[in-house]
Write an enzyme that holds these catalytic residues in place. Sequence first.
Site, short mmCIF file in Angstrom:
data_model
loop_
_atom_site.label_atom_id
_atom_site.label_comp_id
_atom_site.label_asym_id
_atom_site.label_seq_id
_atom_site.Cartn_x
_atom_site.Cartn_y
_atom_site.Cartn_z
N GLU A 83 -6.28 -1.15 -16.02
CA GLU A 83 -6.89 -2.10 -15.09
C GLU A 83 -6.18 -3.46 -15.10
OE1 GLU A 83 -10.32 -2.06 -13.12
OE2 GLU A 83 -9.04 -0.32 -12.87
N ASP B 155 -9.50 -7.90 0.79
CA ASP B 155 -9.36 -6.46 1.00
C ASP B 155 -10.62 -5.86 1.61
OD1 ASP B 155 -11.12 -6.69 -1.06
OD2 ASP B 155 -9.96 -5.55 -2.52
N THR C 288 -14.11 -9.67 -6.10
CA THR C 288 -13.99 -8.61 -7.09
C THR C 288 -13.95 -9.28 -8.45
OG1 THR C 288 -12.77 -7.16 -5.59
CG2 THR C 288 -12.52 -6.75 -7.94
#
Length: 350
Positions: free
Chosen positions: A122, A138, A143
């Site tokens: 990640e 996005d 996020t």
Amino acid sequence: MRRTVQTDAPKITPSKANMSATVPAAANSPAEAVAPPAASDRAPTRPGANSSAETGGPPAASDQAPTRPEANSPAEAVAPPAASDRVPTRPEANSSADTGALPAVNGPPPKSCIEQMISVFEFDSTSPKYDNIEDLDDGRGFTAGRSGFATKDGDLLEVVEVYDRMRPNNVLSGLVPILKKLQGTASTQGLEALPAAWKVAAADPLFRQVQDQVNDKLYYTPAMKVADKLYLQSPLAKLALYDAIIQHGVGDDSDSLGGIIRAATQTAEGPPNQVGEGKWLMAFLTARREVLLNARNRESRLESVGRVNEQLRLLKEGNLQLSAPLTFNPYGTELTVNCRAPSSAVMHNR
């Protein structure tokens, strides 16, 4: 370093609001329809995060056995078939018992080691980045956190709400109404204070523990239940499912865990308990790699595939037990995962 995945085909994004698809049982498997986790328990597909910010202090709960969902949680409903319904399998040497418990000493790694591997995939670091938060533009709003919780998908809201119940009147409490309003949208209007507040909260060990708890509920526990349903026993197979569910989500389209499982079973010409775990896992990782390689976003294609390449490498080396020493180099920097743990440490599938 979460990578956004965008396929050429129209993408059905699994989200808390609309995830009704079930991860399919393997073709010809005796396990037929298994009720999936309810929408609130499911893992949405995640875009990437590449912040370099690190959170001070060790993780509060990721080195512990995962927090069980509440007794009445729908996640508990995804139980593996009874022993009498199972097709006998031949566990690999030194494999764990059918329950998924993995011994920690001189054998498969404990959960803390698995979490380090996920952090490498990640964030290109063995430490999870609880304070990471970005608007990646996005379509998912902000996020944030160790698992890329997103404002659109509602899992970020779940983290904030759990934290608010455990520590009322915290720095994020005032953002709950706007987070609820914006759930399901890409908008960040009204959330200008969220990044700074999230970073402040991430300094609190309790907030990091909450992130671990929500991660286990939405990602880890469902992944281990899918492993049970497919009769997958090796630590590498369980790592592969866990990593895939974090990045791709639980949905049934070709770019999510259900679709990748379906493609793998078709390519391998049968489920793992019929064709062998190694053969099926090769088909699964290859299918996932194809999803990433066919992404429209060039950065995603070049960067995300590294995490799958590393798992393919371990498979080709025959290291299904994830035996030490373990080094990973998914994005250009070699990192060593320290899998030494107290003898009492155990990786559980619940």
